[in-house]
Design a protein around this motif. Structure first.
Motif, PDB file in Angstrom:
ATOM      1  N   SER A  72       0.849  -9.337   1.729  1.00 52.42           N
ATOM      2  CA  SER A  72      -0.493  -8.767   1.825  1.00 52.42           C
ATOM      3  C   SER A  72      -1.198  -8.711   0.474  1.00 52.42           C
ATOM      4  O   SER A  72      -2.209  -8.048   0.324  1.00 52.42           O
ATOM      5  CB  SER A  72      -0.411  -7.348   2.411  1.00 52.42           C
ATOM      6  OG  SER A  72       0.465  -6.557   1.646  1.00 52.42           O
ATOM      7  N   GLY A  73      -0.643  -9.405  -0.528  1.00 49.07           N
ATOM      8  CA  GLY A  73      -1.222  -9.319  -1.849  1.00 49.07           C
ATOM      9  C   GLY A  73      -0.824  -8.025  -2.536  1.00 49.07           C
ATOM     10  O   GLY A  73      -0.195  -7.152  -1.944  1.00 49.07           O
ATOM     11  N   ASP A  74      -1.168  -7.915  -3.816  1.00 51.76           N
ATOM     12  CA  ASP A  74      -0.836  -6.703  -4.566  1.00 51.76           C
ATOM     13  C   ASP A  74      -1.692  -5.532  -4.077  1.00 51.76           C
ATOM     14  O   ASP A  74      -2.914  -5.650  -3.948  1.00 51.76           O
ATOM     15  CB  ASP A  74      -1.065  -6.919  -6.055  1.00 51.76           C
ATOM     16  CG  ASP A  74       0.014  -7.796  -6.673  1.00 51.76           C
ATOM     17  OD1 ASP A  74       0.884  -8.259  -5.923  1.00 51.76           O
ATOM     18  OD2 ASP A  74      -0.031  -8.011  -7.893  1.00 51.76           O
ATOM     19  N   LEU A  75      -1.024  -4.399  -3.835  1.00 48.40           N
ATOM     20  CA  LEU A  75      -1.711  -3.195  -3.379  1.00 48.40           C
ATOM     21  C   LEU A  75      -1.995  -2.266  -4.554  1.00 48.40           C
ATOM     22  O   LEU A  75      -1.471  -2.457  -5.660  1.00 48.40           O
ATOM     23  CB  LEU A  75      -0.868  -2.470  -2.326  1.00 48.40           C
ATOM     24  CG  LEU A  75      -0.455  -3.308  -1.105  1.00 48.40           C
ATOM     25  CD1 LEU A  75       0.359  -2.452  -0.140  1.00 48.40           C
ATOM     26  CD2 LEU A  75      -1.670  -3.882  -0.398  1.00 48.40           C
ATOM     27  N   VAL A  76      -2.788  -1.237  -4.298  1.00 47.69           N
ATOM     28  CA  VAL A  76      -3.156  -0.247  -5.313  1.00 47.69           C
ATOM     29  C   VAL A  76      -2.708   1.121  -4.816  1.00 47.69           C
ATOM     30  O   VAL A  76      -2.893   1.442  -3.636  1.00 47.69           O
ATOM     31  CB  VAL A  76      -4.683  -0.252  -5.554  1.00 47.69           C
ATOM     32  CG1 VAL A  76      -5.095   0.870  -6.493  1.00 47.69           C
ATOM     33  CG2 VAL A  76      -5.118  -1.601  -6.111  1.00 47.69           C
ATOM     34  N   PRO A  77      -2.095   1.955  -5.672  1.00 48.45           N
ATOM     35  CA  PRO A  77      -1.672   3.282  -5.219  1.00 48.45           C
ATOM     36  C   PRO A  77      -2.843   4.245  -5.083  1.00 48.45           C
ATOM     37  O   PRO A  77      -3.848   4.130  -5.799  1.00 48.45           O
ATOM     38  CB  PRO A  77      -0.718   3.739  -6.338  1.00 48.45           C
ATOM     39  CG  PRO A  77      -1.202   3.009  -7.553  1.00 48.45           C
ATOM     40  CD  PRO A  77      -1.691   1.680  -7.065  1.00 48.45           C
ATOM     41  N   GLY A  78      -2.706   5.201  -4.165  1.00 48.14           N
ATOM     42  CA  GLY A  78      -3.700   6.258  -4.043  1.00 48.14           C
ATOM     43  C   GLY A  78      -3.651   7.168  -5.257  1.00 48.14           C
ATOM     44  O   GLY A  78      -2.656   7.205  -5.980  1.00 48.14           O
ATOM     45  N   ASP A  79      -4.727   7.906  -5.476  1.00 48.51           N
ATOM     46  CA  ASP A  79      -4.802   8.717  -6.689  1.00 48.51           C
ATOM     47  C   ASP A  79      -4.363  10.164  -6.498  1.00 48.51           C
ATOM     48  O   ASP A  79      -4.261  10.915  -7.462  1.00 48.51           O
ATOM     49  CB  ASP A  79      -6.219   8.692  -7.266  1.00 48.51           C
ATOM     50  CG  ASP A  79      -7.276   9.177  -6.276  1.00 48.51           C
ATOM     51  OD1 ASP A  79      -6.911   9.584  -5.160  1.00 48.51           O
ATOM     52  OD2 ASP A  79      -8.460   9.156  -6.635  1.00 48.51           O
ATOM     53  N   LYS A  80      -4.074  10.583  -5.245  1.00 49.26           N
ATOM     54  CA  LYS A  80      -3.622  11.960  -5.058  1.00 49.26           C
ATOM     55  C   LYS A  80      -2.860  12.100  -3.743  1.00 49.26           C
ATOM     56  O   LYS A  80      -3.062  11.335  -2.801  1.00 49.26           O
ATOM     57  CB  LYS A  80      -4.805  12.933  -5.081  1.00 49.26           C
ATOM     58  CG  LYS A  80      -5.812  12.713  -3.973  1.00 49.26           C
ATOM     59  CD  LYS A  80      -6.957  13.731  -4.062  1.00 49.26           C
ATOM     60  CE  LYS A  80      -7.983  13.500  -2.959  1.00 49.26           C
ATOM     61  NZ  LYS A  80      -9.098  14.480  -3.032  1.00 49.26           N
ATOM     62  N   VAL A  81      -1.987  13.093  -3.706  1.00 48.00           N
ATOM     63  CA  VAL A  81      -1.220  13.432  -2.503  1.00 48.00           C
ATOM     64  C   VAL A  81      -2.069  14.355  -1.641  1.00 48.00           C
ATOM     65  O   VAL A  81      -2.776  15.237  -2.164  1.00 48.00           O
ATOM     66  CB  VAL A  81       0.107  14.132  -2.886  1.00 48.00           C
ATOM     67  CG1 VAL A  81       0.850  14.612  -1.644  1.00 48.00           C
ATOM     68  CG2 VAL A  81       0.979  13.178  -3.694  1.00 48.00           C
ATOM     69  N   GLY A  82      -2.027  14.161  -0.321  1.00 43.27           N
ATOM     70  CA  GLY A  82      -2.830  14.997   0.557  1.00 43.27           C
ATOM     71  C   GLY A  82      -2.138  15.308   1.866  1.00 43.27           C
ATOM     72  O   GLY A  82      -0.993  14.890   2.106  1.00 43.27           O
ATOM     73  N   LEU A  83      -2.813  16.049   2.733  1.00 46.08           N
ATOM     74  CA  LEU A  83      -2.307  16.418   4.049  1.00 46.08           C
ATOM     75  C   LEU A  83      -3.199  15.830   5.125  1.00 46.08           C
ATOM     76  O   LEU A  83      -4.395  15.610   4.911  1.00 46.08           O
ATOM     77  CB  LEU A  83      -2.285  17.943   4.225  1.00 46.08           C
ATOM     78  CG  LEU A  83      -1.386  18.779   3.327  1.00 46.08           C
ATOM     79  CD1 LEU A  83      -1.544  20.254   3.695  1.00 46.08           C
ATOM     80  CD2 LEU A  83       0.071  18.363   3.457  1.00 46.08           C
ATOM     81  N   LEU A  84      -2.623  15.585   6.297  1.00 47.32           N
ATOM     82  CA  LEU A  84      -3.367  15.297   7.506  1.00 47.32           C
ATOM     83  C   LEU A  84      -3.233  16.505   8.422  1.00 47.32           C
ATOM     84  O   LEU A  84      -2.196  17.175   8.416  1.00 47.32           O
ATOM     85  CB  LEU A  84      -2.831  14.040   8.198  1.00 47.32           C
ATOM     86  CG  LEU A  84      -2.926  12.733   7.392  1.00 47.32           C
ATOM     87  CD1 LEU A  84      -2.277  11.594   8.159  1.00 47.32           C
ATOM     88  CD2 LEU A  84      -4.366  12.400   7.053  1.00 47.32           C
ATOM     89  N   LYS A  85      -4.265  16.769   9.233  1.00 46.78           N
ATOM     90  CA  LYS A  85      -4.229  17.959  10.089  1.00 46.78           C
ATOM     91  C   LYS A  85      -4.641  17.632  11.521  1.00 46.78           C
ATOM     92  O   LYS A  85      -5.662  18.109  12.027  1.00 46.78           O
ATOM     93  CB  LYS A  85      -5.131  19.053   9.507  1.00 46.78           C
ATOM     94  CG  LYS A  85      -4.679  19.539   8.137  1.00 46.78           C
ATOM     95  CD  LYS A  85      -5.569  20.662   7.620  1.00 46.78           C
ATOM     96  CE  LYS A  85      -5.083  21.155   6.258  1.00 46.78           C
ATOM     97  NZ  LYS A  85      -5.914  22.246   5.718  1.00 46.78           N
ATOM     98  N   PRO A  86      -3.849  16.812  12.215  1.00 49.09           N
ATOM     99  CA  PRO A  86      -4.169  16.527  13.615  1.00 49.09           C
ATOM    100  C   PRO A  86      -4.010  17.783  14.464  1.00 49.09           C
ATOM    101  O   PRO A  86      -2.982  18.452  14.408  1.00 49.09           O
ATOM    102  CB  PRO A  86      -3.147  15.456  14.001  1.00 49.09           C
ATOM    103  CG  PRO A  86      -2.013  15.656  13.045  1.00 49.09           C
ATOM    104  CD  PRO A  86      -2.630  16.127  11.772  1.00 49.09           C
ATOM    105  N   SER A  87      -5.048  18.117  15.212  1.00 44.11           N
ATOM    106  CA  SER A  87      -5.070  19.329  16.047  1.00 44.11           C
ATOM    107  C   SER A  87      -4.748  20.584  15.241  1.00 44.11           C
ATOM    108  O   SER A  87      -4.135  21.528  15.750  1.00 44.11           O
ATOM    109  CB  SER A  87      -4.099  19.188  17.223  1.00 44.11           C
ATOM    110  OG  SER A  87      -4.557  18.202  18.108  1.00 44.11           O
TER     111      SER A  87
END
Length: 486
Positions: A333-348
């Motif tokens: 998929s080619g070279d990827l880039v890392p995200g800049d921060k850790v986060g949460l998801l809140k389904p329901s």
């Protein structure tokens, strides 16, 4: 037998024994004795610790990094190219073991064997967190993930505290064999016993919370090396079948693997299935100015977080622009880039800390999510790249440790496996059969918050500071001995 060959035997023996303790082999108890021969050789005043550490590191890490040959070989189609990252990775890791050998030798010279578990853990922390080269693999604690009853002290000081306790057992055994001062031996043995007794106690301690029904979807289809022309059809059929079951079971949350489609910016990802009625977590690539690996949650509204730790030679190739021969490493998929921060998801409204595949090996990602208020941890993965290499079990082990460290249950969804649900004490509540399409349904209590020690991330810092302290004490001792007497 030459003296140099004879001197190499302890390091060689320990490296082999320690390697045999790791997954997928069922010989995890070897970790408690494997290091003894090497420690005994490093105790000798005339040993060569740097050379000994280089040999130990080459054999041990060479065996633990061999999964790279299988992994890279599959997508390059070249055994030669596959050997290159294995040799490079092993070579880059050898200096850490040279440092470790020298530090252990200094501990014995300073008559401080009690510091050996700390310096061992400190070097593990260093190679797991060093910017640009971090790779938390082959940690001594890993083999014990199958016995959660004795790894609960990870909640006090992360898995590196468990590593230190494993090394402490080896140190105590050598102290007994060498008839070291009895008082010192009793103190270290008592600390060892106390740590493991705490683990047994915590493992038995019940934890409350709301009961939720989770469904983990294992697609049973190869997303790494399957036929690209039929991938959308295979994924669509598998997800539709699993989602229908989750809906019929009135599940609170459905968790699917990564790599199920492509998203552009903040729009709804393009995936080969309709969004389930059940709140769902899944992974896709997200393309904007750069390309990211991302986790999404959908419960009528869309949320996303990006992967922050990428796999070297798997998701990006370092120095590609500087070294021409690395242009041959054509990533799918080619070279990827890392995200800049850790986060949460809140389904329901359920705060979920999601890590993507390799990220599950980094203790700080899950710890940050737990401290942000996560009630559930989840890993979404395509482990198909590593099938047959043993890396699948190592990633599963990381999942168990993240649950124990943070006192939170953890779900793991992978395309072929390993897919499982682990409770907040590291017990495997349910596990899908590897390679099969499977809707893994189970109930689990979600704690209101983590019950782990708030300052558990301090132990890795303490361990690294001990390395610095031993080095300073060693140089100070040499300087004092070399100073002319008055």
């Amino acid at each position: 037998m030459g003296s140099s060959v004879k001197a190499a035997i302890p390091a060689l023996l320990s490296a082999i024994l320690l390697g045999l303790a790791f997954p997928p082999l069922p010989t995890f108890l070897l970790v408690f004795v494997a290091i003894v021969p090497w420690l005994q050789s490093l105790r000798a005043p005339d040993c060569r610790p740097l050379r000994s550490g280089a040999l130990f590191g080459a054999i041990f890490m060479g065996s633990q990094m061999f999964w790279l040959v299988i992994f890279v070989g599959k997508w390059t189609g070249s055994t030669g190219l596959a050997m290159l990252p294995w040799v490079i990775a092993t070579g880059l890791l050898i200096p850490f073991f040279m440092l470790l050998g020298w530090l252990i030798h200094q501990c014995y010279k300073l008559n401080a064997p009690w510091a050996i578990p700390l310096v061992w853990a400190g070097v593990e922390v260093l190679r797991s967190t060093l910017p640009g080269a971090a790779f938390p693999h082959a940690i001594v604690a890993i083999p014990l993930y199958v016995v959660p009853e004795i790894i609960q002290h990870a909640s006090i000081g992360t898995m590196f505290f468990v590593s230190a306790s494993v090394v402490l057992v080896n140190v105590v055994l050598l102290e007994v064999a060498e008839r070291a001062p009895i008082r010192r031996t009793i103190v270290m043995a008592s600390i060892t016993a106390g740590v493991f007794m705490y683990s047994v106690y915590r493992h038995a301690e019940p934890q409350g919370g709301d009961t939720k029904t989770l469904v983990i979807g294992q697609l049973g289809t190869d997303l790494a090396f399957g036929d690209p022309s039929t991938e959308d059809m295979r994924v669509g059929e598998a997800v539709s079948e699993i989602a229908a079951k989750a809906d019929s079971w009135n599940a609170d949350l459905l968790i699917l693997p990564e790599g199920l489609g492509v998203a552009s910016g903040d729009s709804l990802p393009q995936v080969p299935f309709s969004m389930p009625a059940t709140p769902v977590i899944f992974g896709t690539q997200r393309r904007s100015e750069h390309v990211y690996q991302s986790a999404y949650a959908f419960d009528g509204t869309l949320q996303s977080v990006d992967k922050t730790h990428l796999v070297v030679f798997g998701e990006y190739v370092p120095f590609r622009d500087s070294l021409p021969f690395l242009k041959s490493f054509n990533l799918p998929s080619g070279d990827l880039v890392p995200g800049d921060k850790v986060g949460l998801l809140k389904p329901s409204g359920i705060p979920v800390g999601v890590s993507i595949c390799f990220e599950t090996l980094f203790y700080d990602v899950a710890a940050t999510q737990a401290d942000m208020g996560a009630r559930l941890l989840a890993t979404i993965s395509i482990d198909d790249w590593y099938a047959g290499s043993g890396m699948n079990q190592n990633l599963l082990a990381g999942t168990v440790y993240r649950a124990v460290e943070n006192g939170l249950p953890m779900a793991r969804a992978a395309s072929l496996g390993e897919s499982a649900l682990i409770d907040s004490r590291g017990n495997m509540l349910a596990r899908a059969p590897f390679g099969k399409r499977f809707a893994l349904r189970t109930t689990v209590k979600l704690p209101e918050k983590t019950d782990a020690f708030a300052y558990r991330s301090a132990f890795p810092i303490i361990a690294m500071l001990t390395c610095v302290g031993v080095a300073i004490a060693s140089f100070a001792s040499k300087r004092k001995k070399s100073a002319p007497s008055k």
